[in-house]
Design a protein around this motif. Structure first.
Motif, short mmCIF file in Angstrom:
data_model
loop_
_atom_site.label_atom_id
_atom_site.label_comp_id
_atom_site.label_asym_id
_atom_site.label_seq_id
_atom_site.Cartn_x
_atom_site.Cartn_y
_atom_site.Cartn_z
N ILE A 14 1.33 -1.06 -0.03
CA ILE A 14 0.37 -0.15 0.13
C ILE A 14 0.82 1.15 -0.26
O ILE A 14 1.25 1.48 0.70
N VAL A 15 0.53 2.03 -0.98
CA VAL A 15 1.28 3.26 -0.99
C VAL A 15 1.06 4.49 -0.47
O VAL A 15 -0.15 4.83 -0.01
N ASP A 16 1.71 5.01 0.79
CA ASP A 16 1.92 5.98 1.82
C ASP A 16 1.50 7.19 1.31
O ASP A 16 2.12 7.62 0.77
N SER A 17 -0.12 8.28 1.49
CA SER A 17 -0.14 9.01 0.69
C SER A 17 -0.47 10.28 1.73
O SER A 17 -1.23 9.16 2.76
N PRO A 18 0.12 11.06 1.94
CA PRO A 18 -0.45 12.57 2.77
C PRO A 18 -1.29 12.79 2.82
O PRO A 18 -2.40 13.46 3.75
N ASN A 19 -2.23 12.64 1.21
CA ASN A 19 -3.46 13.23 1.36
C ASN A 19 -4.14 12.47 1.58
O ASN A 19 -4.86 11.58 1.56
N PRO A 20 -4.93 12.98 2.63
CA PRO A 20 -6.32 12.09 3.38
C PRO A 20 -7.72 11.98 2.25
O PRO A 20 -8.26 10.75 2.83
N ARG A 21 -7.89 12.21 1.14
CA ARG A 21 -8.94 12.34 -0.19
C ARG A 21 -8.17 10.51 -0.52
O ARG A 21 -8.86 9.74 -1.49
N VAL A 22 -6.94 10.67 -0.50
CA VAL A 22 -6.10 9.72 -1.63
C VAL A 22 -6.19 7.96 -0.30
O VAL A 22 -7.07 7.71 -0.63
N LYS A 23 -5.89 8.75 0.68
CA LYS A 23 -6.27 7.38 2.03
C LYS A 23 -7.88 7.03 1.40
O LYS A 23 -7.93 5.76 1.88
N LEU A 24 -8.65 7.65 1.63
CA LEU A 24 -10.46 7.01 1.59
C LEU A 24 -10.40 6.68 0.69
O LEU A 24 -10.91 5.25 0.27
N ASN A 25 -9.69 7.19 -0.86
CA ASN A 25 -10.24 6.66 -2.11
C ASN A 25 -9.16 5.12 -2.21
O ASN A 25 -9.81 4.07 -2.64
N ASP A 26 -8.12 4.61 -1.92
CA ASP A 26 -7.30 3.86 -1.28
C ASP A 26 -8.36 2.37 -0.27
O ASP A 26 -7.99 2.13 -0.23
N ALA A 27 -8.61 3.11 0.78
CA ALA A 27 -9.68 2.36 1.69
C ALA A 27 -10.15 1.55 0.86
O ALA A 27 -11.05 0.32 0.96
N GLU A 28 -11.54 2.42 0.31
CA GLU A 28 -12.42 1.89 -0.35
C GLU A 28 -11.71 0.54 -1.71
O GLU A 28 -13.09 -0.86 -1.37
N ILE A 29 -11.39 1.30 -2.23
CA ILE A 29 -10.25 0.26 -2.94
C ILE A 29 -9.82 -1.15 -2.23
O ILE A 29 -10.44 -2.49 -2.49
#
Length: 192
Positions: free
Chosen positions: A12-27
């Motif tokens: 899992i690629v770590d991103s500081p962007n919370p929107r990216v975190k939510l998108n990744d979590a949903e996937i």
């Protein structure tokens, strides 16, 4: 759970962007059956949005956590969650549906704060998104009429945004997405 979490976060690629975190979590929880890293990303996004004092983001993070708690991925991992629990220690496998409702309700509270800010600033593009997400949150709570009204308000905000910004190029067809949402919610056609 901690050792399970460290292994589950591989690739899992770590991103500081919370929107990216939510998108990744949903996937992860919707398509990859990986709820442990998904929960971590959602909680990280929630903390980031809290630090940013971003009500729209907090609404999205709470809605995502509600979706996560009711997901098939969590059901698939019932044995692990029953034994070890969730990172949010107030959630158990048995009370996760009630906790999901709490998060959907909290999402609506945050979206209402965002709505007021977006209306005051004339940000109809963001308002379109807030109403859309309010609709899904209300639908998850089983409040169909409110969901349908939110989807209608989303379309109105979109139309106002397009009126004010005719050069805007939204991603995808907002009217088609809203029509699909209303169909899924079984919204009745407005009387003309």
């Amino acid at each position: 759970m901690l050792s399970l979490a460290s292994c589950a976060g591989v690739a899992i690629v770590d991103s500081p962007n919370p929107r990216v975190k939510l998108n990744d979590a949903e996937i992860l929880f919707m398509y990859k059956n990986r709820p442990v890293p998904a929960e971590t990303l959602i909680l990280e996004a929630m903390a980031a949005y809290q630090k940013l004092d971003d009500p729209h983001g907090l609404g999205s993070a709470n809605r995502e956590y509600g979706d996560f708690l009711t997901s098939q991925s969590v059901v698939n991992w019932e044995r692990a969650y029953s034994r070890h629990g969730f990172f949010d220690r107030t959630v158990t496998y048995e009370n996760r549906s009630e906790k999901a409702k709490e998060h959907y309700s909290k999402a609506l509270e945050y979206y209402r704060v965002a709505e007021a800010q977006e209306l005051a600033a004339g940000k109809y593009d963001a308002l379109t998104n807030s109403y859309y997400n309010m609709g899904w949150s209300n639908l998850a709570l089983g409040v169909r009429d409110e969901a349908c009204a939110d989807f209608d308000r989303s379309l109105q905000a979109y139309e106002e945004n397009m009126r004010q910004n005719p050069a805007a190029h939204p991603q995808g067809s907002v009217p088609e997405s809203l029509a699909a949402a209303k169909k899924k919610a079984d919204c009745k056609a407005a009387a003309t």
